[in-house]
Design a protein around this motif. Structure first.
Motif, mmCIF file in Angstrom:
data_model
loop_
_atom_site.group_PDB
_atom_site.id
_atom_site.type_symbol
_atom_site.label_atom_id
_atom_site.label_comp_id
_atom_site.label_asym_id
_atom_site.label_seq_id
_atom_site.Cartn_x
_atom_site.Cartn_y
_atom_site.Cartn_z
ATOM 1 N N PRO A 148 24.103 -47.968 31.334
ATOM 2 C CA PRO A 148 23.227 -47.616 30.297
ATOM 3 C C PRO A 148 21.692 -47.520 30.556
ATOM 4 C CG PRO A 148 25.297 -48.669 29.361
ATOM 5 C CD PRO A 148 25.092 -48.841 30.918
ATOM 6 N N HIS A 149 21.119 -46.595 30.230
ATOM 7 C CA HIS A 149 19.619 -46.250 30.034
ATOM 8 C C HIS A 149 19.189 -46.143 31.612
ATOM 9 C CE1 HIS A 149 19.344 -47.253 25.773
ATOM 10 N NE2 HIS A 149 20.078 -48.357 26.220
ATOM 11 N N HIS A 150 20.021 -45.821 32.591
ATOM 12 C CA HIS A 150 19.673 -45.591 33.770
ATOM 13 C C HIS A 150 19.747 -43.796 33.871
ATOM 14 C CE1 HIS A 150 20.243 -44.202 38.025
ATOM 15 N NE2 HIS A 150 19.738 -45.227 38.314
ATOM 16 N N PRO A 151 18.662 -43.086 34.089
ATOM 17 C CA PRO A 151 18.604 -41.689 33.993
ATOM 18 C C PRO A 151 19.740 -41.006 34.122
ATOM 19 C CG PRO A 151 16.907 -42.294 35.321
ATOM 20 C CD PRO A 151 17.448 -43.763 34.824
ATOM 21 N N LEU A 152 20.408 -41.256 35.360
ATOM 22 C CA LEU A 152 21.480 -40.330 36.207
ATOM 23 C C LEU A 152 22.772 -40.712 35.202
ATOM 24 C CD1 LEU A 152 22.875 -38.590 37.960
ATOM 25 C CD2 LEU A 152 23.055 -40.230 39.569
ATOM 26 N N SER A 153 23.101 -42.057 34.949
ATOM 27 C CA SER A 153 24.051 -42.426 34.082
ATOM 28 C C SER A 153 23.860 -41.839 32.790
ATOM 29 C CB SER A 153 24.146 -43.978 33.886
ATOM 30 O OG SER A 153 25.195 -44.508 33.213
ATOM 31 N N ASP A 154 23.021 -41.731 32.086
ATOM 32 C CA ASP A 154 22.528 -41.019 30.988
ATOM 33 C C ASP A 154 22.800 -39.635 30.758
ATOM 34 O OD1 ASP A 154 22.145 -43.541 29.695
ATOM 35 O OD2 ASP A 154 20.330 -43.203 29.153
ATOM 36 N N ALA A 155 22.385 -39.145 31.950
ATOM 37 C CA ALA A 155 22.496 -37.560 32.162
ATOM 38 C C ALA A 155 23.868 -37.188 32.232
ATOM 39 C CB ALA A 155 21.967 -37.137 33.322
ATOM 40 N N LEU A 156 24.855 -38.030 32.922
ATOM 41 C CA LEU A 156 26.328 -37.948 33.098
ATOM 42 C C LEU A 156 26.996 -38.183 31.782
ATOM 43 C CD1 LEU A 156 26.784 -39.566 36.524
ATOM 44 C CD2 LEU A 156 27.248 -37.150 36.167
ATOM 45 N N HIS A 157 26.634 -39.085 30.980
ATOM 46 C CA HIS A 157 27.113 -39.114 29.527
ATOM 47 C C HIS A 157 26.685 -37.845 28.475
ATOM 48 C CE1 HIS A 157 27.929 -43.616 30.097
ATOM 49 N NE2 HIS A 157 29.071 -43.042 29.864
ATOM 50 N N VAL A 158 25.471 -37.374 28.960
ATOM 51 C CA VAL A 158 25.025 -36.382 28.365
ATOM 52 C C VAL A 158 25.968 -34.927 28.533
ATOM 53 C CG1 VAL A 158 23.306 -34.411 28.016
ATOM 54 C CG2 VAL A 158 22.507 -36.986 27.852
ATOM 55 N N LYS A 159 26.396 -35.020 29.860
ATOM 56 C CA LYS A 159 27.510 -33.839 30.156
ATOM 57 C C LYS A 159 28.875 -33.982 29.731
ATOM 58 C CE LYS A 159 29.487 -31.924 34.499
ATOM 59 N NZ LYS A 159 29.208 -30.636 34.158
ATOM 60 N N MET A 160 29.255 -35.395 29.560
ATOM 61 C CA MET A 160 30.571 -35.586 28.872
ATOM 62 C C MET A 160 30.286 -35.317 27.227
ATOM 63 S SD MET A 160 31.694 -39.125 30.564
ATOM 64 C CE MET A 160 33.374 -39.108 29.787
ATOM 65 N N LEU A 161 29.219 -35.746 26.594
ATOM 66 C CA LEU A 161 29.010 -35.358 25.353
ATOM 67 C C LEU A 161 29.037 -33.776 25.031
ATOM 68 C CD1 LEU A 161 28.512 -36.385 22.430
ATOM 69 C CD2 LEU A 161 25.995 -36.407 23.046
ATOM 70 N N TYR A 162 28.219 -33.123 26.139
ATOM 71 C CA TYR A 162 28.218 -31.580 25.841
ATOM 72 C C TYR A 162 29.615 -31.203 25.683
ATOM 73 C CZ TYR A 162 27.750 -26.841 27.180
ATOM 74 O OH TYR A 162 27.775 -25.499 27.504
ATOM 75 N N THR A 163 30.587 -31.531 26.587
ATOM 76 C CA THR A 163 31.945 -31.065 26.997
ATOM 77 C C THR A 163 32.652 -31.431 25.429
ATOM 78 O OG1 THR A 163 31.997 -31.335 29.267
ATOM 79 C CG2 THR A 163 34.097 -30.956 28.006
ATOM 80 N N TYR A 164 32.430 -32.667 24.857
ATOM 81 C CA TYR A 164 32.946 -32.938 23.508
ATOM 82 C C TYR A 164 32.489 -32.099 22.477
ATOM 83 C CZ TYR A 164 34.731 -35.788 19.841
ATOM 84 O OH TYR A 164 35.336 -36.133 18.700
ATOM 85 N N LEU A 165 31.252 -31.602 22.492
ATOM 86 C CA LEU A 165 30.691 -30.661 21.394
ATOM 87 C C LEU A 165 31.268 -29.272 21.331
ATOM 88 C CD1 LEU A 165 27.036 -32.172 21.419
ATOM 89 C CD2 LEU A 165 28.770 -32.532 19.560
ATOM 90 N N LEU A 166 31.561 -28.876 22.789
ATOM 91 C CA LEU A 166 32.157 -27.741 22.909
ATOM 92 C C LEU A 166 33.416 -27.553 22.106
ATOM 93 C CD1 LEU A 166 31.391 -26.543 26.458
ATOM 94 C CD2 LEU A 166 30.232 -25.914 24.560
ATOM 95 N N ASP A 167 34.206 -28.618 21.944
ATOM 96 C CA ASP A 167 35.254 -28.503 20.929
ATOM 97 C C ASP A 167 35.036 -28.114 19.371
ATOM 98 O OD1 ASP A 167 37.239 -28.718 22.978
ATOM 99 O OD2 ASP A 167 37.136 -30.895 23.021
ATOM 100 N N LEU A 168 33.671 -28.293 19.137
ATOM 101 C CA LEU A 168 33.102 -28.233 17.669
ATOM 102 C C LEU A 168 32.469 -27.054 17.445
ATOM 103 C CD1 LEU A 168 32.064 -32.086 17.101
ATOM 104 C CD2 LEU A 168 34.331 -30.867 16.552
ATOM 105 N N ALA A 169 31.931 -26.530 18.485
ATOM 106 C CA ALA A 169 30.938 -25.368 18.299
ATOM 107 C C ALA A 169 30.846 -24.678 19.861
ATOM 108 C CB ALA A 169 29.636 -25.817 18.017
ATOM 109 N N ASP A 170 30.786 -23.232 19.923
ATOM 110 C CA ASP A 170 30.472 -22.812 21.250
ATOM 111 C C ASP A 170 29.162 -23.049 21.639
ATOM 112 O OD1 ASP A 170 28.939 -20.911 19.983
ATOM 113 O OD2 ASP A 170 30.510 -19.500 20.010
ATOM 114 N N HIS A 171 28.845 -22.648 22.950
ATOM 115 C CA HIS A 171 27.640 -22.787 23.696
ATOM 116 C C HIS A 171 26.419 -22.131 22.818
ATOM 117 C CE1 HIS A 171 24.830 -23.505 26.970
ATOM 118 N NE2 HIS A 171 24.378 -22.338 26.656
#
Length: 234
Positions: A148-171
């Motif tokens: 956590p708070h390592h920029p690459l690690s956080d960027a990967l969590h952002v990618k996971m979160l984006y995928t989750y959000l796609l179940d709630l709304a499209d791109h």
């Protein structure tokens, strides 16, 4: 192209600068330390674990591979995706880079699509949404560690979160949300924390007016929401 992006910085003041960049271009991870041209205070190091000694031989942003690559990617056809994107975009602007493509702010999108949560930080959402259940295999596929708070690690969590959000709304909806104000229904902090702002506006409008006058660095969506509900008061 989707670019999942995160920065670590020397702080959050106007004079602060980027000290590390992490990004994922589709499936290619990237991380680089950046010399910010100023000392990192202990309070910042305590969060991201980056020290002044680590940056001794790091390039300035203008001379970095991160800057070169972002300039190559800086096109209207590419999308920069970040958690609290306005902060990261503002940091890039300080370095002379104005992003031309679309932007998705996963923080704003999470607030808009899940307005009943107790928090919206990336690490809070990691556990609230149970992203951690799949992160070990996901991170391993990129050859990255979970820090956590390592920029690459956080960027990967952002990618996971984006995928989750796609179940709630499209791109396209996520882009739209990121460009607009989010009407928040509940106050996130203070003596009325988790109470509905509409209710507070009716019972204690003076408190909300005090917040508007006193909290100069208030989140823009919270300010927008308070002003909206105060206008609705008969």
């Amino acid at each position: 192209m989707l670019i999942f992006f995160d920065t670590e910085t020397t702080g959050v003041e106007t004079s602060d600068r980027i000290c590390a960049v992490g990004m994922v271009e589709e499936n290619s991870p990237y991380y680089e330390l950046i010399h910010p041209g100023r000392k990192i205070p202990p309070a910042a190091s305590a969060i991201h674990q980056i020290t002044n000694e680590m940056l001794k031989d790091a390039p300035a942003f203008a001379d970095s591979n991160s800057c070169r690559r972002l300039k190559e990617l800086n096109a209207e056809s590419n999308v920069l995706i970040s958690h609290n994107a306005p902060f990261d975009i503002a940091m890039l602007i300080k370095e002379g880079l104005q992003w031309k493509g679309e932007i998705i702010d996963t923080l704003k999108c999470a607030k808009a699509l899940m307005d009943d949560l107790d928090g919206y930080s990336l690490q809070f959402l990691r556990y609230e949404l149970r992203l951690y259940r799949e992160e070990e295999e996901f991170f391993a596929s990129f050859g990255a560690g979970i820090t956590p708070h390592h920029p690459l690690s956080d960027a990967l969590h952002v990618k996971m979160l984006y995928t989750y959000l796609l179940d709630l709304a499209d791109h396209e909806k996520l882009v739209e949300i990121s460009q607009s104000h989010v009407l928040l229904n509940r106050l996130p902090f203070g003596k009325y924390a988790k109470r509905r702002i509409e209710e507070i506006a009716l019972k204690d409008p003076g408190y909300l007016k005090w917040m508007l006058e006193s909290l100069v660095d208030m989140d823009e969506d919270l300010r927008y929401s308070i002003e909206h509900f105060l206008r609705e008061v008969p």
